[in-house]
Structures are given as C-alpha cells and as structure tokens.
Design a protein around this motif. Structure first.
Motif, PDB file in Angstrom:
ATOM      1  N   PHE A   1       1.055  12.924  -0.426  1.00 16.30           N
ATOM      2  CA  PHE A   1       0.501  11.666  -0.522  1.00 16.30           C
ATOM      3  C   PHE A   1      -0.070  11.294  -1.806  1.00 16.30           C
ATOM      4  O   PHE A   1      -0.983  11.678  -2.223  1.00 16.30           O
ATOM      5  CB  PHE A   1      -0.810  11.960   0.585  1.00 16.30           C
ATOM      6  CG  PHE A   1      -1.657  10.289   0.602  1.00 16.30           C
ATOM      7  CD1 PHE A   1      -1.292   9.447   0.100  1.00 16.30           C
ATOM      8  CD2 PHE A   1      -2.897  10.475   1.523  1.00 16.30           C
ATOM      9  CE1 PHE A   1      -1.963   8.295   0.361  1.00 16.30           C
ATOM     10  CE2 PHE A   1      -3.483   9.508   2.047  1.00 16.30           C
ATOM     11  CZ  PHE A   1      -3.189   8.123   1.304  1.00 16.30           C
TER      12      PHE A   1
ATOM     13  N   SER B   1       2.553  -0.251   7.640  1.00 17.32           N
ATOM     14  CA  SER B   1       1.971  -0.172   6.437  1.00 17.32           C
ATOM     15  C   SER B   1       0.442   0.565   6.450  1.00 17.32           C
ATOM     16  O   SER B   1      -0.131   0.346   7.384  1.00 17.32           O
ATOM     17  CB  SER B   1       1.995  -1.633   5.707  1.00 17.32           C
ATOM     18  OG  SER B   1       1.392  -1.546   4.556  1.00 17.32           O
ATOM     19  N   GLY B   2       0.233   1.247   5.152  1.00 17.14           N
ATOM     20  CA  GLY B   2      -1.184   1.806   5.378  1.00 17.14           C
ATOM     21  C   GLY B   2      -2.325   1.078   5.653  1.00 17.14           C
ATOM     22  O   GLY B   2      -2.939   1.218   6.669  1.00 17.14           O
ATOM     23  N   PRO B   3      -2.579  -0.283   5.105  1.00 17.08           N
ATOM     24  CA  PRO B   3      -3.629  -0.875   5.343  1.00 17.08           C
ATOM     25  C   PRO B   3      -3.532  -1.266   6.863  1.00 17.08           C
ATOM     26  O   PRO B   3      -4.631  -1.809   7.376  1.00 17.08           O
ATOM     27  CB  PRO B   3      -3.645  -1.990   4.380  1.00 17.08           C
ATOM     28  CG  PRO B   3      -2.755  -1.612   3.124  1.00 17.08           C
ATOM     29  CD  PRO B   3      -1.793  -0.586   3.929  1.00 17.08           C
TER      30      PRO B   3
ATOM     31  N   THR C   1       6.311   2.315   1.651  1.00 17.24           N
ATOM     32  CA  THR C   1       6.601   3.773   0.901  1.00 17.24           C
ATOM     33  C   THR C   1       8.188   3.831   1.564  1.00 17.24           C
ATOM     34  O   THR C   1       8.872   4.302   0.944  1.00 17.24           O
ATOM     35  CB  THR C   1       5.599   4.583   1.242  1.00 17.24           C
ATOM     36  OG1 THR C   1       4.389   4.246   0.723  1.00 17.24           O
ATOM     37  CG2 THR C   1       6.374   6.126   0.438  1.00 17.24           C
TER      38      THR C   1
ATOM     39  N   VAL D   1      -7.464   6.531   4.641  1.00 19.87           N
ATOM     40  CA  VAL D   1      -7.044   7.754   3.673  1.00 19.87           C
ATOM     41  C   VAL D   1      -7.620   8.959   3.886  1.00 19.87           C
ATOM     42  O   VAL D   1      -7.238  10.044   3.990  1.00 19.87           O
ATOM     43  CB  VAL D   1      -6.949   7.073   2.205  1.00 19.87           C
ATOM     44  CG1 VAL D   1      -6.842   8.120   1.146  1.00 19.87           C
ATOM     45  CG2 VAL D   1      -6.280   5.671   2.014  1.00 19.87           C
TER      46      VAL D   1
ATOM     47  N   HIS E   1      -8.510   0.168   3.007  1.00 16.21           N
ATOM     48  CA  HIS E   1      -8.628   0.933   4.254  1.00 16.21           C
ATOM     49  C   HIS E   1      -8.827   2.592   3.816  1.00 16.21           C
ATOM     50  O   HIS E   1      -8.445   3.532   4.219  1.00 16.21           O
ATOM     51  CB  HIS E   1      -7.066   1.265   4.849  1.00 16.21           C
ATOM     52  CG  HIS E   1      -5.849   1.421   3.740  1.00 16.21           C
ATOM     53  ND1 HIS E   1      -5.419   0.855   2.677  1.00 16.21           N
ATOM     54  CD2 HIS E   1      -4.910   2.428   3.985  1.00 16.21           C
ATOM     55  CE1 HIS E   1      -4.709   1.427   1.894  1.00 16.21           C
ATOM     56  NE2 HIS E   1      -4.204   2.074   2.863  1.00 16.21           N
TER      57      HIS E   1
ATOM     58  N   THR F   1       4.784   5.759   5.475  1.00 19.02           N
ATOM     59  CA  THR F   1       3.962   4.464   5.808  1.00 19.02           C
ATOM     60  C   THR F   1       5.230   3.288   5.396  1.00 19.02           C
ATOM     61  O   THR F   1       6.062   3.709   4.575  1.00 19.02           O
ATOM     62  CB  THR F   1       2.858   4.258   5.127  1.00 19.02           C
ATOM     63  OG1 THR F   1       2.868   4.821   3.676  1.00 19.02           O
ATOM     64  CG2 THR F   1       1.717   5.267   5.609  1.00 19.02           C
ATOM     65  N   GLY F   2       4.832   2.230   6.132  1.00 24.33           N
ATOM     66  CA  GLY F   2       5.796   1.055   5.912  1.00 24.33           C
ATOM     67  C   GLY F   2       6.607   0.710   4.636  1.00 24.33           C
ATOM     68  O   GLY F   2       7.526   1.052   4.502  1.00 24.33           O
TER      69      GLY F   2
ATOM     70  N   ASP G   1      -1.475   5.183   7.996  1.00 26.53           N
ATOM     71  CA  ASP G   1      -2.234   6.370   7.604  1.00 26.53           C
ATOM     72  C   ASP G   1      -2.640   7.175   8.958  1.00 26.53           C
ATOM     73  O   ASP G   1      -2.351   8.065   9.338  1.00 26.53           O
ATOM     74  CB  ASP G   1      -3.566   6.359   6.566  1.00 26.53           C
ATOM     75  CG  ASP G   1      -3.042   5.855   5.595  1.00 26.53           C
ATOM     76  OD1 ASP G   1      -3.060   6.395   4.313  1.00 26.53           O
ATOM     77  OD2 ASP G   1      -2.576   4.464   5.226  1.00 26.53           O
TER      78      ASP G   1
ATOM     79  N   ALA H   1       2.625   6.502  -0.439  1.00 23.38           N
ATOM     80  CA  ALA H   1       2.105   6.382  -1.678  1.00 23.38           C
ATOM     81  C   ALA H   1       1.265   5.192  -1.916  1.00 23.38           C
ATOM     82  O   ALA H   1       1.973   4.030  -1.316  1.00 23.38           O
ATOM     83  CB  ALA H   1       3.239   6.452  -2.724  1.00 23.38           C
TER      84      ALA H   1
ATOM     85  N   ASP I   1       0.248   1.825  -3.773  1.00 27.01           N
ATOM     86  CA  ASP I   1       1.203   0.723  -4.830  1.00 27.01           C
ATOM     87  C   ASP I   1       1.033   1.290  -6.308  1.00 27.01           C
ATOM     88  O   ASP I   1       2.170   1.572  -6.786  1.00 27.01           O
ATOM     89  CB  ASP I   1       0.609  -0.532  -4.794  1.00 27.01           C
ATOM     90  CG  ASP I   1       0.548  -1.314  -3.422  1.00 27.01           C
ATOM     91  OD1 ASP I   1       1.524  -0.698  -2.775  1.00 27.01           O
ATOM     92  OD2 ASP I   1       0.448  -2.407  -3.219  1.00 27.01           O
TER      93      ASP I   1
ATOM     94  N   LYS J   1       3.384   4.163  -6.292  1.00 23.99           N
ATOM     95  CA  LYS J   1       4.895   4.280  -5.781  1.00 23.99           C
ATOM     96  C   LYS J   1       5.825   4.670  -6.751  1.00 23.99           C
ATOM     97  O   LYS J   1       7.182   5.327  -6.595  1.00 23.99           O
ATOM     98  CB  LYS J   1       5.121   2.675  -5.133  1.00 23.99           C
ATOM     99  CG  LYS J   1       4.252   2.693  -3.978  1.00 23.99           C
ATOM    100  CD  LYS J   1       4.773   1.519  -3.098  1.00 23.99           C
ATOM    101  CE  LYS J   1       4.066   1.433  -1.735  1.00 23.99           C
ATOM    102  NZ  LYS J   1       2.870   1.348  -1.548  1.00 23.99           N
TER     103      LYS J   1
HETATM  104  O1  LIG Z   1      -1.484   2.246   1.709  1.00 19.99           O
HETATM  105  C1  LIG Z   1      -0.843   3.137   1.939  1.00 19.99           C
HETATM  106  C2  LIG Z   1      -1.523   4.540   2.197  1.00 19.99           C
HETATM  107  O2  LIG Z   1      -2.953   4.683   2.429  1.00 19.99           O
HETATM  108  C3  LIG Z   1       0.674   3.142   1.925  1.00 19.99           C
HETATM  109  O3  LIG Z   1       0.924   1.913   2.618  1.00 19.99           O
HETATM  110  P1  LIG Z   1       2.436   1.562   2.329  1.00 19.99           P
HETATM  111  O4  LIG Z   1       3.505   2.620   2.159  1.00 19.99           O
HETATM  112  O5  LIG Z   1       2.757   0.586   3.515  1.00 19.99           O
HETATM  113  O6  LIG Z   1       2.193   0.838   1.014  1.00 19.99           O
END
Ligand SMILES: O=C(CO)COP(=O)(O)O
Length: 143
Positions: A78, A55-57, A38, A92, A88, A35-36, A61, A8, A10, A13
């Motif tokens: 997602f 984490s996503g960035p 989330t 995605v 990023h 991802t971290g 992903d 998710a 931000d 979330k």
């Molecule tokens: O950016 C994300 C998915 O593209 C999610 O990353 P986080 O779960 O680390 O916030």
C-alpha cells in the motif's frame, strides 16, 4: 498460490508502477488484487490479470480489508501518499489496521516492499493464526 493486494494513492501510482515493473518476474506466479485505478494500471504495466475492486474512495480499501479478514490476502503493498489528504482517510486507516490485526506483511514504501520480495520468510508458507482476542474478552468480563 500467494495473493498480493496492491494499492497506491494518485501521488504514488508512478512509484508503484515502477516498482511492480522492476519485479515483473516475481509477480508472474502470484494472484493480484487491487483497488480500481491502481489495478487497471498494474494490469497494463505487467500484462497480467488483476482482480480490480472498487476505486479507493468508493470503497476499494474496505473491500481489500474484508478480504484480509477472510484470510484471502497474503501480503498488502500500500503506497499511500503521506503528503496529501484523502477524502476516505478512515478507510485507509482501517485497511492498514486490518493488515496488522491479521498479521500479514504490509509494505507502505518501496524499501519495505523490496525487503519482502527478497525475504526468504515471505517465500515459505508461514502459519497464519486467527488473532487472539482473549485480552479484550477479559476486559469485558471485568466490567
Ligand atoms: O484511494 C486509493 C487507496 O486508498 C486507491 O484507489 P484507486 O486505486 O482506485 O486510485
């Protein structure tokens, strides 16, 4: 046991946390990957172990995308945020693309995620197939 990937942005979330909490019993016998950030939040909310990737960035992903290509993920949830831009964004898009390539269920909002939770199709073990690339091969052969 089915493995579900949870992601998710931000801005989404809280919506994801509300949704997983509503379906807490459903997740009890599932393996969870995320991802971290989330993953950390989901593990706290469900009091259940979650495999937390980067984490996503920072590449999370992409890690989930790789797991999809390795056929380790049965379903991707997602909750991406359509109202904010992401640094990023190519990652995605790549993640969603791989979910389609490998024909796994992918829910990008609560309505679809609810459908899949309640679907008898999801409960049964559907046959997963390696994508058919022959059409691309034919195109290459013509060149
Ligand atoms: O950016 C994300 C998915 O593209 C999610 O990353 P986080 O779960 O680390 O916030």
């Amino acid at each position: 046991m089915k493995t579900i990937a949870l992601v998710a942005h931000d801005g989404k979330k809280q919506a994801l946390l509300r949704w997983v909490t509503t379906h807490k019993d459903f997740f009890a016998d599932k393996q969870l990957v995320a991802t971290g950030t989330t993953g950390k939040l989901v593990a706290e909310a469900l009091q259940q172990p979650v495999q937390c990737l980067a984490s996503g960035p920072l590449g999370g992903d992409q890690q989930i995308g790789a797991m999809i290509a390795e056929q380790k993920i049965d379903w991707l949830v997602f909750f991406w945020d359509p109202l904010s831009s992401q640094p990023h964004d190519p990652d995605v898009k790549a993640l969603i693309r791989l979910a389609v390539v490998w024909n796994i269920p992918v829910a990008c909002n609560q309505a679809t995620a609810d459908f899949i939770v309640h679907s008898s199709l999801y409960q049964q073990d559907y046959q997963r197939e390696v994508p058919d690339f022959s059409v691309y091969q034919q195109r290459l052969d013509k060149q």
